[in-house]
Design an enzyme around this catalytic site. Structure first.
Site, PDB file in Angstrom:
ATOM      1  N   GLU A   3       0.838  -1.210   0.000  1.00 37.50           N
ATOM      2  CA  GLU A   3       0.000   0.000   0.000  1.00 37.50           C
ATOM      3  C   GLU A   3       0.867   1.252   0.000  1.00 37.50           C
ATOM      4  OE1 GLU A   3      -3.877  -0.293   2.608  1.00 37.50           O
ATOM      5  OE2 GLU A   3      -2.410  -1.771   3.301  1.00 37.50           O
ATOM      6  N   TYR A   4       1.954   1.181   0.797  1.00 38.00           N
ATOM      7  CA  TYR A   4       2.880   2.319   0.874  1.00 38.00           C
ATOM      8  C   TYR A   4       3.483   2.592  -0.503  1.00 38.00           C
ATOM      9  CZ  TYR A   4       6.972   5.089   2.258  1.00 38.00           C
ATOM     10  OH  TYR A   4       7.922   6.069   2.371  1.00 38.00           O
ATOM     11  N   ASP A   5       3.946   1.500  -1.143  1.00 37.40           N
ATOM     12  CA  ASP A   5       4.557   1.657  -2.471  1.00 37.40           C
ATOM     13  C   ASP A   5       3.561   2.261  -3.466  1.00 37.40           C
ATOM     14  OD1 ASP A   5       6.876   0.650  -1.468  1.00 37.40           O
ATOM     15  OD2 ASP A   5       6.600  -1.394  -2.245  1.00 37.40           O
TER      16      ASP A   5
ATOM     17  N   GLU B 121      20.736   7.828  29.117  1.00 31.91           N
ATOM     18  CA  GLU B 121      20.189   7.358  27.849  1.00 31.91           C
ATOM     19  C   GLU B 121      21.143   6.340  27.237  1.00 31.91           C
ATOM     20  OE1 GLU B 121      19.932  11.219  26.055  1.00 31.91           O
ATOM     21  OE2 GLU B 121      21.901  11.033  25.151  1.00 31.91           O
TER      22      GLU B 121
ATOM     23  N   LYS C 232      23.889   4.525  25.064  1.00 32.90           N
ATOM     24  CA  LYS C 232      25.020   4.892  24.210  1.00 32.90           C
ATOM     25  C   LYS C 232      24.859   4.058  22.949  1.00 32.90           C
ATOM     26  CE  LYS C 232      29.984   5.758  24.188  1.00 32.90           C
ATOM     27  NZ  LYS C 232      29.978   5.952  22.768  1.00 32.90           N
TER      28      LYS C 232
ATOM     29  N   LYS D  54      30.397   2.274  30.403  1.00 33.43           N
ATOM     30  CA  LYS D  54      30.324   1.068  29.586  1.00 33.43           C
ATOM     31  C   LYS D  54      30.205  -0.146  30.486  1.00 33.43           C
ATOM     32  CE  LYS D  54      32.387   2.761  25.486  1.00 33.43           C
ATOM     33  NZ  LYS D  54      33.168   2.417  24.325  1.00 33.43           N
TER      34      LYS D  54
ATOM     35  N   CYS E 234      58.221 -13.573  53.656  1.00 33.65           N
ATOM     36  CA  CYS E 234      59.628 -13.202  53.752  1.00 33.65           C
ATOM     37  C   CYS E 234      59.925 -12.891  55.211  1.00 33.65           C
ATOM     38  CB  CYS E 234      59.903 -11.967  52.887  1.00 33.65           C
ATOM     39  SG  CYS E 234      61.489 -11.203  53.233  1.00 33.65           S
TER      40      CYS E 234
HETATM   41  S1  IVH Z   1      26.243  12.980  23.218  1.00 29.84           S
HETATM   42  C1  IVH Z   1      30.591  15.253  23.108  1.00 29.84           C
HETATM   43  N1  IVH Z   1      24.750  10.879  23.409  1.00 29.84           N
HETATM   44  O1  IVH Z   1      29.427   8.379  21.381  1.00 29.84           O
HETATM   45  C2  IVH Z   1      29.803  14.187  22.525  1.00 29.84           C
HETATM   46  N2  IVH Z   1      26.739  10.686  22.151  1.00 29.84           N
HETATM   47  O2  IVH Z   1      32.221   8.548  22.533  1.00 29.84           O
HETATM   48  C3  IVH Z   1      28.371  14.356  22.862  1.00 29.84           C
HETATM   49  N3  IVH Z   1      27.094   8.479  21.175  1.00 29.84           N
HETATM   50  O3  IVH Z   1      30.811  10.811  19.374  1.00 29.84           O
HETATM   51  C4  IVH Z   1      27.591  13.323  22.241  1.00 29.84           C
HETATM   52  N4  IVH Z   1      25.253   7.571  21.942  1.00 29.84           N
HETATM   53  O4  IVH Z   1      28.685   9.778  18.531  1.00 29.84           O
HETATM   54  C5  IVH Z   1      25.874  11.377  22.907  1.00 29.84           C
HETATM   55  N5  IVH Z   1      23.295   9.109  23.684  1.00 29.84           N
HETATM   56  C6  IVH Z   1      24.418   9.609  23.170  1.00 29.84           C
HETATM   57  C7  IVH Z   1      25.276   8.838  22.376  1.00 29.84           C
HETATM   58  C8  IVH Z   1      26.447   9.417  21.886  1.00 29.84           C
HETATM   59  C9  IVH Z   1      26.339   7.367  21.221  1.00 29.84           C
HETATM   60  C10 IVH Z   1      28.385   8.581  20.485  1.00 29.84           C
HETATM   61  C11 IVH Z   1      28.638   9.943  19.878  1.00 29.84           C
HETATM   62  C12 IVH Z   1      29.978  10.360  20.377  1.00 29.84           C
HETATM   63  C13 IVH Z   1      30.513   9.116  20.974  1.00 29.84           C
HETATM   64  C14 IVH Z   1      31.367   9.507  22.147  1.00 29.84           C
END
Ligand code: IVH
Length: 666
Positions: free
Chosen positions: A36-38, A115, A117, A315, A425
């Site tokens: 449908e989208y297409d 949030e 990464k 991490k 020791c």
């Molecule tokens: S804020 C000064 N938010 O991780 C950088 N970066 O190691 C501010 N990244 O180069 C970025 N998730 O590309 C931000 N929720 C997040 C992120 C995020 C992944 C990446 C970003 C950055 C790298 C830093």
């Protein structure tokens, strides 16, 4: 808005297709089928072909625009794209937090946003007057590659902004491929007889860096916004959460996020995040990012050369890794104990490169059945020191690990106490022992002399300037300046630290002395019961008046202070002006339960034993794990143990949980 002279259906179709893109790519809730989208897209293409003047760059038909090849020209970022500092433990995040708090004025209490990464490729999208004019990769942070035709094909990247758009915007985020799209793509690659992609990140990277945007378009990449370089005009944003909300309003996909107040709430959340959030995210994540929410506070914190001070990445450590044992060395501890240490082929695990792992003692080596040359599984959990979990493969020529005959540090004789696992020791002036003693003395839990770390201790001991603890307090500045790389400022700082340590509370000094069996907590109780002179003269009976001091600890303390070199040490420390004074008890003397001792046995229904312990401590009482005639109360919960019988036998007052509660909450 329909341009005059063209069928109104054109703009209606565009809006409808954008809404479907949004539902599919951002809200993850499509309401029509792909066919449908297409059909809608085809209809729009036909209409635009019939009315060429109606075509606009932000029409959904223009995502793959007019056969333009991507040229990867270098583009300078308006504002450099920095990176984030990485941390691998809650402790490191706490240190980061401490720095944040220290750098902010007292009146500012930061709130944080956590949030994901996102494990993708950083990209910057530039919009002018609401229209997407450029997409660039991060490159080296200063300049990246122009990939505009490719990013235009990402269906969750709006070609024009909806809502109150900034007049100029450089938005940053990650380009990712969802796990499900990656698997589907790999399945079809395999079916077509091609090599599958390694992982979603590599695949996304390869897909974005295509000369032909049609290939990128077929790959279902997405852009997840997380920050910006430029935001001019439009709705003013004052916080990161405000920014994310505004982004959503403009038509972007953003990260899920959680706002947290206080470091404890923040750190506590990390485990939940790993267990409950990450497994449900459709894209790859390699940790979390923590940001100070308020832009005013971010501004006060500023940047270092490489990264913002207002954000940090945490991490999650990988847990295990395998490597092989190249050698075993022996280290000499503070009390002379010889500890075998495995030197392994460097391996990255839980965020750090590990090249040596403690084996604790020879029983551990026997338990593992370890030989030099073996392949082993090592493990590191968070801040915990790495350990060898098991041998996973023995090499043919594996060599047996033998205890050394002489001390690896001083060549002294190695002894082994009957019935103990450790070798030690026997030379009391072994420099390795002295170094450990000094490091412990200066450590944070003890005299807290900053700058008196391993390197300094090595220099001071190896140059013969320090041969006993007391020497710390008679170090001439000229001597420090003779050490390699020591300048005026460094010497002054260390001397100021040493001077400040003279005023540490007695509990710290007692801990610093390194008496066997006396840790931080016991040191505190001792410091509340005795001045240092009194402690040095105390008999085992005197000591045992303190509830948690049993016969073994008492003997160890008395034995320690008997030694002539300890007497000499105390005299010198006193002369140097260290604080020997008895400490005030931790709860004021007038407290309801001052001087009382509680023992808990059995399970309490309303609280944990730790909580109950905290309650009585707050009222000036102490807790102990063993009962004696000195115990004031035994609190018996459900199915109490042998302590209950013992309390009865000794005639100690036994309280039920209800009676206990009455006592602590009168
Ligand atoms: S804020 C000064 N938010 O991780 C950088 N970066 O190691 C501010 N990244 O180069 C970025 N998730 O590309 C931000 N929720 C997040 C992120 C995020 C992944 C990446 C970003 C950055 C790298 C830093």
């Amino acid at each position: 808005m329909a341009a005059k002279g063209f069928p109104a259906e054109i703009e209606r179709l565009r809006d409808e297709i954008r809404a479907h893109d949004r539902r599919y790519y951002i809200e993850d809730a499509p309401v029509i089928s792909d066919t449908e989208y297409d059909r809608l897209l085809k209809r729009l293409q036909d209409l635009e072909a019939a009315h060429p003047g109606s075509v606009r760059p932000d029409s959904p038909t223009q995502r793959v625009g007019g056969g333009v090849a991507t040229d990867f020209k270098s583009v300078k970022h308006a504002v450099p794209m920095l990176s984030l500092d990485n941390t691998y433990s809650a402790d490191e995040v706490r240190q980061w937090h401490e720095r944040v708090v220290k750098l902010l004025p007292k009146s500012e209490t930061p709130a944080f946003v956590v949030e994901p990464k996102v494990d993708g490729l950083s990209c910057a999208l530039t919009y002018e007057n609401g229209l997407l004019i450029r997409g660039a990769t991060r490159g080296d942070g200063e300049a990246g590659e122009d990939v505009t035709p490719n990013v235009r094909t990402l269906k969750n990247v709006p070609l024009s902004l909806s809502g109150r758009a900034p007049s100029r915007l450089e938005l940053r985020g990650e380009v990712v491929m969802y796990q499900a799209d990656f698997e589907a793509l790999n399945a079809s690659e395999l079916k077509a007889g091609r090599e599958p992609f390694v992982n979603p990140r590599n695949c996304a990277a390869g897909s974005l860096r295509q000369k032909d945007p049609k290939i990128t378009a077929a790959r279902r990449l997405r852009f997840i916004a997380h920050s910006f370089g430029v935001w001019e005009g439009g709705k003013a944003v004052e916080s990161h959460t405000g920014f994310l909300d505004a982004c959503a309003g403009l038509g972007f996909q953003t990260n899920p996020r959680w706002r947290k107040n206080g470091i404890d709430a923040l750190v506590d959340f990390f485990d939940q995040f790993r267990e409950l959030v990450i497994p449900n995210l459709p894209f790859g994540v390699d940790g979390v990012v923590v940001k100070v929410d308020s832009y005013a506070q971010q501004k006060m914190l500023g940047f270092t050369a490489k990264s913002p001070r207002w954000a940090v990445a945490f991490k999650y450590p990988a847990q295990q890794a395998s490597t092989s044992v190249d050698a075993v060395e022996f280290s000499v501890g503070r009390t002379g104990t010889i500890t075998p240490v495995a030197k392994v082929k460097p391996v990255f695990c839980a965020g750090v490169t590990i090249s040596s792992v403690t084996l604790h003692n020879f029983d551990e080596i026997a338990r593992l059945g370890l030989k030099i040359g073996d392949r082993v599984m090592i493990e590191r959990a968070g801040e915990v020191i790495p350990k060898i979990v098991k041998v996973v493969g023995s090499s043919k020529g594996g060599r047996e690990i033998k205890a050394p005959k002489t001390c690896p540090s001083c060549g002294g004789r190695i002894l082994k106490e009957e019935g103990f696992v450790a070798y030690y020791c026997g030379n009391p002036s072994c420099p390795a022992q002295l170094k450990r003693t000094l490091l412990h003395f200066a450590s944070r839990q003890a005299m807290d002399i900053q700058g008196f770390g391993e390197e300094t201790v090595d220099q001071l001991v190896d140059s013969g300037r320090v041969s006993a603890i007391a020497d710390i307090y008679s170090l001439p500045k000229e001597d420090l300046l003779k050490l390699a790389l020591w300048k005026e400022k460094k010497a002054d700082n260390l001397l100021a630290q040493i001077e400040a340590s003279k005023n540490r509370p007695l509990s710290k000094l007692i801990n610093a002395l390194g008496i066997r069996q006396v840790g931080e907590k016991t040191a505190e109780s001792l410091a509340e019961g005795f001045s240092l002179d009194e402690l040095a003269a105390a008999s085992p009976e005197d000591l045992r008046r303190i509830p948690e001091i049993g016969p073994v600890v008492a003997e160890s303390i008395v034995g320690f202070f008997k030694a002539p070199e300890v007497k000499g040490l105390l005299a010198k420390l006193k002369k140097a002006g260290l604080n020997f004074k008895k400490m005030a008890p931790s709860a004021p003397a007038g407290s309801a339960l001052a001087g009382k001792t509680f023992v808990f046995t059995g399970e309490l229904s309303g609280m944990s034993r730790d909580e109950a312990g905290e309650k009585v401590k707050a009222l000036g009482a102490k807790t102990s794990s063993s009962i004696s005639a000195k115990t004031s109360f035994v609190v018996a919960g459900d199915s109490p143990g042998s302590k209950y019988q013992k309390a009865k036998a000794l005639g100690v007052t036994i309280l039920t949980e209800a009676e206990f509660l009455k006592l602590v909450n009168p």
